[in-house]
Design a protein around this motif. Structure first.
Motif, PDB file in Angstrom:
ATOM      1  N   PHE A 163     -16.589  -0.969   2.004  1.00 33.00           N
ATOM      2  CA  PHE A 163     -15.844  -2.091   2.561  1.00 33.00           C
ATOM      3  C   PHE A 163     -16.802  -2.991   3.319  1.00 33.00           C
ATOM      4  CE2 PHE A 163     -12.761   1.199   1.900  1.00 33.00           C
ATOM      5  CZ  PHE A 163     -11.696   0.515   1.338  1.00 33.00           C
ATOM      6  N   ASP A 164     -16.657  -4.300   3.111  1.00 28.08           N
ATOM      7  CA  ASP A 164     -17.547  -5.245   3.775  1.00 28.08           C
ATOM      8  C   ASP A 164     -17.006  -5.718   5.122  1.00 28.08           C
ATOM      9  OD1 ASP A 164     -15.495  -6.796   2.817  1.00 28.08           O
ATOM     10  OD2 ASP A 164     -16.765  -8.258   1.807  1.00 28.08           O
ATOM     11  N   ASN A 165     -15.747  -5.372   5.428  1.00 31.45           N
ATOM     12  CA  ASN A 165     -15.229  -5.669   6.771  1.00 31.45           C
ATOM     13  C   ASN A 165     -14.123  -4.686   7.142  1.00 31.45           C
ATOM     14  OD1 ASN A 165     -12.514  -6.871   6.266  1.00 31.45           O
ATOM     15  ND2 ASN A 165     -13.712  -8.430   5.190  1.00 31.45           N
ATOM     16  N   TYR A 166     -13.932  -4.540   8.437  1.00 31.33           N
ATOM     17  CA  TYR A 166     -12.990  -3.543   8.950  1.00 31.33           C
ATOM     18  C   TYR A 166     -11.551  -3.871   8.561  1.00 31.33           C
ATOM     19  CZ  TYR A 166     -10.483  -0.346  11.960  1.00 31.33           C
ATOM     20  OH  TYR A 166      -9.633   0.625  12.418  1.00 31.33           O
ATOM     21  N   ALA A 167     -11.190  -5.140   8.553  1.00 27.72           N
ATOM     22  CA  ALA A 167      -9.814  -5.523   8.212  1.00 27.72           C
ATOM     23  C   ALA A 167      -9.454  -5.045   6.806  1.00 27.72           C
ATOM     24  CB  ALA A 167      -9.638  -7.032   8.341  1.00 27.72           C
ATOM     25  N   ASN A 168     -10.376  -5.186   5.864  1.00 33.91           N
ATOM     26  CA  ASN A 168     -10.119  -4.711   4.498  1.00 33.91           C
ATOM     27  C   ASN A 168     -10.002  -3.192   4.453  1.00 33.91           C
ATOM     28  OD1 ASN A 168     -10.166  -7.318   3.546  1.00 33.91           O
ATOM     29  ND2 ASN A 168     -12.242  -7.197   2.737  1.00 33.91           N
ATOM     30  N   LEU A 169     -10.853  -2.501   5.199  1.00 30.97           N
ATOM     31  CA  LEU A 169     -10.792  -1.036   5.274  1.00 30.97           C
ATOM     32  C   LEU A 169      -9.441  -0.608   5.836  1.00 30.97           C
ATOM     33  CD1 LEU A 169     -13.508   1.366   6.584  1.00 30.97           C
ATOM     34  CD2 LEU A 169     -11.169   1.575   7.357  1.00 30.97           C
ATOM     35  N   GLU A 170      -9.044  -1.234   6.922  1.00 28.96           N
ATOM     36  CA  GLU A 170      -7.778  -0.894   7.576  1.00 28.96           C
ATOM     37  C   GLU A 170      -6.606  -1.096   6.619  1.00 28.96           C
ATOM     38  OE1 GLU A 170      -6.556  -1.413  12.153  1.00 28.96           O
ATOM     39  OE2 GLU A 170      -6.703  -3.300  11.059  1.00 28.96           O
ATOM     40  N   LYS A 171      -6.612  -2.203   5.905  1.00 29.29           N
ATOM     41  CA  LYS A 171      -5.531  -2.529   4.958  1.00 29.29           C
ATOM     42  C   LYS A 171      -5.490  -1.545   3.792  1.00 29.29           C
ATOM     43  CE  LYS A 171      -5.389  -6.842   4.336  1.00 29.29           C
ATOM     44  NZ  LYS A 171      -5.827  -8.145   3.849  1.00 29.29           N
ATOM     45  N   ALA A 172      -6.641  -1.185   3.266  1.00 26.77           N
ATOM     46  CA  ALA A 172      -6.705  -0.332   2.075  1.00 26.77           C
ATOM     47  C   ALA A 172      -6.566   1.154   2.383  1.00 26.77           C
ATOM     48  CB  ALA A 172      -8.023  -0.577   1.337  1.00 26.77           C
ATOM     49  N   ILE A 173      -7.110   1.614   3.500  1.00 26.06           N
ATOM     50  CA  ILE A 173      -7.208   3.052   3.769  1.00 26.06           C
ATOM     51  C   ILE A 173      -6.274   3.531   4.878  1.00 26.06           C
ATOM     52  CG2 ILE A 173      -8.810   4.912   4.429  1.00 26.06           C
ATOM     53  CD1 ILE A 173      -9.450   3.679   1.699  1.00 26.06           C
TER      54      ILE A 173
END
Length: 159
Positions: free
Chosen positions: A26-36
């Motif tokens: 993940f290139d940013n935390y927001a995407n990680l949070e949304k996906a995982i």
């Protein structure tokens, strides 16, 4: 003779595929949070770590044990290793340690942007652990000395 050889090759390839740990990037935390970290009825124990951090590596077995023994939580190991060491260092480390918890790599080095999304008080030091439980965020910036220490911290905060 051909059937047994084919079967051996097939089973070898198939079993190594099962054992191989996928590590999403993940290139940013927001995407990680949304996906995982987005399942509402799931309690997450998120450990921020890196292969170059000795205290982080020392406590990984405690998170693995928590993942195996506590069915109330989902353990996510967020590696802060460098993106250019993904293939050469992180993947071999995950395989060598046979990590069973979900492992992801967060490559966002703009810490000032995403650290406050985790916790406003986080200095950025690792290891650090975040519990997401029923719309609560419980955060600690410390190394756990043993499994009992980690398990007690998690149990106290989810019950």
């Amino acid at each position: 003779m051909m059937k047994p050889l084919f079967l051996v090759v097939f089973l070898t390839l198939f079993s190594s595929k099962i054992m191989a740990q996928e590590v999403a990037v993940f290139d940013n935390y927001a995407n990680l949070e949304k996906a995982i970290l987005s399942e509402k009825n799931t309690t997450y124990v998120v450990n921020f770590w890196a292969t170059w951090c000795a205290p982080c590596v020392k406590e990984l077995p405690y998170f693995e044990q928590l993942n195996l023994e506590n069915k109330k939580v989902k353990v996510v190991l967020v590696s802060l290793d460098f993106k250019d060491q993904y293939e050469a260092k992180l993947i071999p480390f995950v395989k060598r340690k046979n990590l069973q918890s979900q492992v992801v790599l967060l490559t966002d080095k703009d810490y000032n942007n995403w650290l406050p999304m985790v916790n406003n008080e986080w200095s950025g030091a690792i290891p650090a652990t975040l519990i997401l439980h029923q719309n609560q965020k419980i955060f600690v910036e410390k190394s756990f000395e043993n499994f009992s220490d980690l398990n007690e911290f998690v149990t106290k905060n989810i019950n």
